[in-house]
Scaffold this motif. Structure first.
Motif, PDB file in Angstrom:
ATOM      1  N   UNK A 141     -17.074   6.975  -2.080  1.00 22.00           N
ATOM      2  CA  UNK A 141     -16.373   7.930  -1.407  1.00 22.00           C
ATOM      3  C   UNK A 141     -16.321   7.534  -0.226  1.00 22.00           C
ATOM      4  N   UNK A 142     -14.852   8.156   0.481  1.00 25.15           N
ATOM      5  CA  UNK A 142     -14.214   7.423   1.426  1.00 25.15           C
ATOM      6  C   UNK A 142     -13.390   8.241   2.848  1.00 25.15           C
ATOM      7  N   UNK A 143     -13.475   7.971   3.526  1.00 30.01           N
ATOM      8  CA  UNK A 143     -13.356   8.583   5.276  1.00 30.01           C
ATOM      9  C   UNK A 143     -12.009   9.023   5.191  1.00 30.01           C
ATOM     10  N   UNK A 144     -11.199  10.331   5.057  1.00 33.47           N
ATOM     11  CA  UNK A 144     -10.877  10.960   5.088  1.00 33.47           C
ATOM     12  C   UNK A 144     -10.522  11.898   6.364  1.00 33.47           C
ATOM     13  N   UNK A 145      -8.922  11.936   6.961  1.00 37.67           N
ATOM     14  CA  UNK A 145      -7.959  11.273   7.059  1.00 37.67           C
ATOM     15  C   UNK A 145      -7.503  10.194   7.055  1.00 37.67           C
ATOM     16  N   UNK A 146      -6.856   9.198   6.845  1.00 32.30           N
ATOM     17  CA  UNK A 146      -6.867   7.693   7.445  1.00 32.30           C
ATOM     18  C   UNK A 146      -5.259   7.402   8.079  1.00 32.30           C
ATOM     19  N   UNK A 147      -5.224   7.011   8.951  1.00 30.07           N
ATOM     20  CA  UNK A 147      -4.048   6.748   9.381  1.00 30.07           C
ATOM     21  C   UNK A 147      -3.660   5.001   8.938  1.00 30.07           C
ATOM     22  N   UNK A 148      -3.021   4.859   7.791  1.00 32.76           N
ATOM     23  CA  UNK A 148      -3.376   3.074   7.909  1.00 32.76           C
ATOM     24  C   UNK A 148      -2.312   2.593   9.113  1.00 32.76           C
ATOM     25  N   UNK A 170      -0.557   0.528  11.238  1.00 38.42           N
ATOM     26  CA  UNK A 170       0.750  -0.107  11.907  1.00 38.42           C
ATOM     27  C   UNK A 170       1.601   1.554  11.476  1.00 38.42           C
ATOM     28  N   UNK A 171       0.869   2.498  11.466  1.00 35.77           N
ATOM     29  CA  UNK A 171       1.782   3.933  11.295  1.00 35.77           C
ATOM     30  C   UNK A 171       1.586   4.796  12.432  1.00 35.77           C
ATOM     31  N   UNK A 172       2.129   5.651  12.595  1.00 36.04           N
ATOM     32  CA  UNK A 172       2.076   6.578  13.992  1.00 36.04           C
ATOM     33  C   UNK A 172       0.848   8.071  12.619  1.00 36.04           C
ATOM     34  N   UNK A 173       0.454   7.412  14.052  1.00 41.38           N
ATOM     35  CA  UNK A 173      -0.381   8.779  13.573  1.00 41.38           C
ATOM     36  C   UNK A 173      -0.279   9.619  13.029  1.00 41.38           C
ATOM     37  N   UNK A 174       0.694  10.639  12.878  1.00 43.33           N
ATOM     38  CA  UNK A 174       0.976  11.423  12.048  1.00 43.33           C
ATOM     39  C   UNK A 174       1.381  10.954  10.671  1.00 43.33           C
ATOM     40  N   UNK A 175       1.040   9.720  10.216  1.00 50.22           N
ATOM     41  CA  UNK A 175       1.432   9.993   8.792  1.00 50.22           C
ATOM     42  C   UNK A 175       0.217   9.006   7.850  1.00 50.22           C
ATOM     43  N   UNK A 176      -0.587  10.482   7.956  1.00 50.46           N
ATOM     44  CA  UNK A 176      -2.140  10.106   7.082  1.00 50.46           C
ATOM     45  C   UNK A 176      -2.335  10.322   6.090  1.00 50.46           C
ATOM     46  N   UNK A 177      -3.168   9.320   5.799  1.00 52.43           N
ATOM     47  CA  UNK A 177      -3.719   9.740   4.072  1.00 52.43           C
ATOM     48  C   UNK A 177      -4.727  11.237   4.038  1.00 52.43           C
ATOM     49  N   UNK A 178      -3.848  11.608   3.541  1.00 50.49           N
ATOM     50  CA  UNK A 178      -4.887  13.378   3.189  1.00 50.49           C
ATOM     51  C   UNK A 178      -6.422  13.308   2.414  1.00 50.49           C
TER      52      UNK A 178
END
Length: 583
Positions: A566-573, A575-583
């Motif tokens: 089970x994972x935590x989402x969203x997540x910003x990798x 070094x990426x801007x905060x609106x580039x999220x893994x959803x």
């Protein structure tokens, strides 16, 4: 009155309004503990299982009340065991007074048994510390310590008392409790130094021009966003924050420490910002033309890639600590001072409504919430009933009620709690933000419960964190502290595993926890009620039973089995801007 140093210490703590201290005895503090025994009808001592937990308990006491937390440890290893808890409090601006014993003054600096230079060790993580080498200075040091811990941006301080100082005698003259909102008066028994420290709070650090400029920026903004941090809660400025948001019709994004600054169900609250922030918070900040940071410090967990953070926005920063201005993010303007006071002055300059141009975008983004029960949504029938952290947190909150204080350790469960626990008022969500201290939770939960006996307290923890502090169940049992412990049990260090899955090609190096104990049996060994839940139905049943235990004044534990992946989402990798999220 001639009192021993130990009696002066206890009288000084009582003078400052201290009703409870958390600690662990040892040779260098035996005179102090003897006095605690004599004065046990006037001040309560809670014996913890480890000195680190004393610091965390004092921290939880302080975070949940706004009062100063106090902990005590002996010299050498006792003192060093406090350091992690002191650093945790320092990173999150928590007022704490740590008291350590030391070897007698004649043995200082000679590598004596159980001697360390705790003043030198603690210097980077405290606001100030004192080594008391004259017993007639002890009373003033105590008063100064409480002023420093509470004044300006709150934080921890340390008083180191050599053993002979705790035994020698001096004149004790009672004084008044220090008040960080008022300057010292003629009746206060303060030294000149202590009076200067108290008067420091009265010094204005902002100008009328700063207030006028801030109000002008707010009036001109078309897409304002408020970014609220823990400073709003510390200052008691939640109402003013909400008023400002409503006048501007502006979304309010929260740092981890800012949770509860505005009710989580308020229509303008967009929730967490940053690495695990909501789509609404992160997108709003990136689309804003004015970002107003209030009692927040632009942590790297909030900004991610700083050069791409809020690039279209002017930055207005309101904070009590001038050192935070332009430290991590360059600002357009700032107001340095108590944020409650400055918000009141800014609100006086604003009309009842300021026209803005969000045009429904925020409402649309708020629909993108991490709602999917990922592991539980698989096709086979068993998986459909599997426990999901959101279900556990929301059902626990419903059962315990709106007045609940939620405490977390650090990891996936911490972010799930930040996302799904409905914090409706300040000081109802306690978590180690800046330092990210695994093992924080049990001590902090017991401190919060001791300070708030009429409010339900739940600890959400992971199995990795809980292994670090499970011995503190003994303290809960001994003092009948009815905390509900919910362990998210996935037999792994979940957040580390998630990173290894995303960024290290699934090489799960040293994250599995195959050797952890049966937590139900362990809790039973400590005399606590304990239950296990493996699916939604069983969780609801054991939650009923555990809630009954809490109502009866007993601590209880629920071992909630969740999926390892089970994972935590969203997540910003990174070094990426905060609106580039893994959803």
């Amino acid at each position: 009155m001639q009192y021993s140093g130990s009696r002066i210490l206890i009288e000084g703590l009582i003078e400052q309004g201290v009703d409870t201290v958390f600690g662990y005895p040892g040779g260098a503090v035996l005179f102090i503990y003897d006095e605690l025994y004599k004065q046990r009808d006037r001040i309560r001592h809670i014996l913890v299982s480890h000195e680190q937990h004393a610091a965390h308990a004092a921290d939880g006491y302080a975070r949940s009340t706004g009062k100063v937390g106090v902990c005590i440890a002996t010299s050498g290893p006792g003192a060093t065991n406090l350091i992690t808890g002191i650093a945790t409090a320092g990173m999150d601006s928590v007022p704490l007074v740590a008291i350590t014993g030391n070897v007698s003054t004649g043995l200082l600096g000679k590598d004596s048994f159980q001697e360390v230079d705790i003043a030198g060790i603690s210097m980077p993580v405290v606001k100030h510390n004192w080594i008391v080498k004259k017993v007639d200075e002890l009373a003033e040091v105590i008063r100064e310590a409480f002023i420093v811990a509470q004044s300006g941006r709150p934080g921890p301080v340390l008083i180191d008392i050599p053993k002979d100082i705790s035994a020698l005698t001096a004149e004790w003259t009672p004084g008044k409790k220090s008040d960080r909102k008022k300057k010292a008066g003629p009746d206060d028994v303060f030294s000149a130094r202590a009076k200067r420290l108290a008067l420091r709070n009265e010094r204005l650090t902002y100008t009328d021009e700063d207030i006028e400029n801030a109000a002008k920026m707010l009036k001109e903004a078309k897409r304002p966003v408020l970014y609220a941090g823990g400073g709003v809660i510390i200052a008691g400025a939640g109402d003013e924050l909400t008023q400002l948001a409503e006048r501007l019709n502006a979304p309010v994004a929260l740092s981890l420490m800012g949770i509860g600054a505005i009710p989580g169900d308020h229509k303008l609250c967009t929730g967490l910002i940053g690495m695990h922030g909501t789509v609404a918070s992160n997108k709003a900040v990136q689309k804003a033309d004015l970002l107003v940071a209030i009692g927040a410090r632009f942590s790297d967990r909030v900004t991610s890639r700083a050069d791409m953070f809020a690039k279209t926005a002017k930055i207005l920063h309101l904070d009590i600590d001038a050192a935070e201005i332009n430290k991590n993010i360059d600002t357009t303007a700032s107001v340095v001072g108590d944020v409650k006071e400055t918000l009141i002055k800014i609100l006086d300059k604003l009309p009842s409504k300021v026209a803005t141009e969000w045009n429904g975008e925020i409402e649309k983004w708020k629909t993108h919430m991490p709602t999917t029960y990922t592991a539980a949504a698989q096709s086979d029938g068993i998986r459909k009933t599997a426990l999901h952290p959101r279900f556990v947190i929301e059902e626990t909150a419903k059962k315990l009620g709106h007045d609940t204080i939620a405490v977390t350790d650090v990891g996936q469960h911490q972010i799930w709690a930040a996302q799904f626990f409905p914090a409706r008022k300040p000081r109802s969500f306690l978590s180690s933000g800046g330092l990210g201290t695994m093992g924080f939770g049990m001590g902090a939960a017991e401190g919060a419960k001791v300070a708030n006996p009429k409010r339900p307290v739940v600890l959400f923890t992971g199995d990795g964190c809980f292994r670090m502090n499970c011995a503190e169940m003994g303290t809960l049992k001994t003092y009948s502290i009815p905390v509900l412990i919910v362990v998210f049990d996935n037999s792994t260090l979940g957040m580390v595993r998630q990173w290894q899955n995303f960024f290290y090609e699934g090489r799960y190096s040293e994250t599995d926890l195959p050797g952890h104990p049966d937590f139900v049996k362990l809790a039973d060994a400590y005399g606590l009620s304990a239950y296990r839940a493996t699916d939604r139905d069983s969780f609801l049943k054991v939650l009923d039973a555990a809630s009954a235990d809490i109502a009866a004044g007993k601590a209880a534990l629920i071992d909630a089995k969740i999926d390892k992946d089970e994972k935590v989402f969203p997540m910003v990798p990174t070094g990426r801007p905060i609106d580039e999220q893994i959803l």
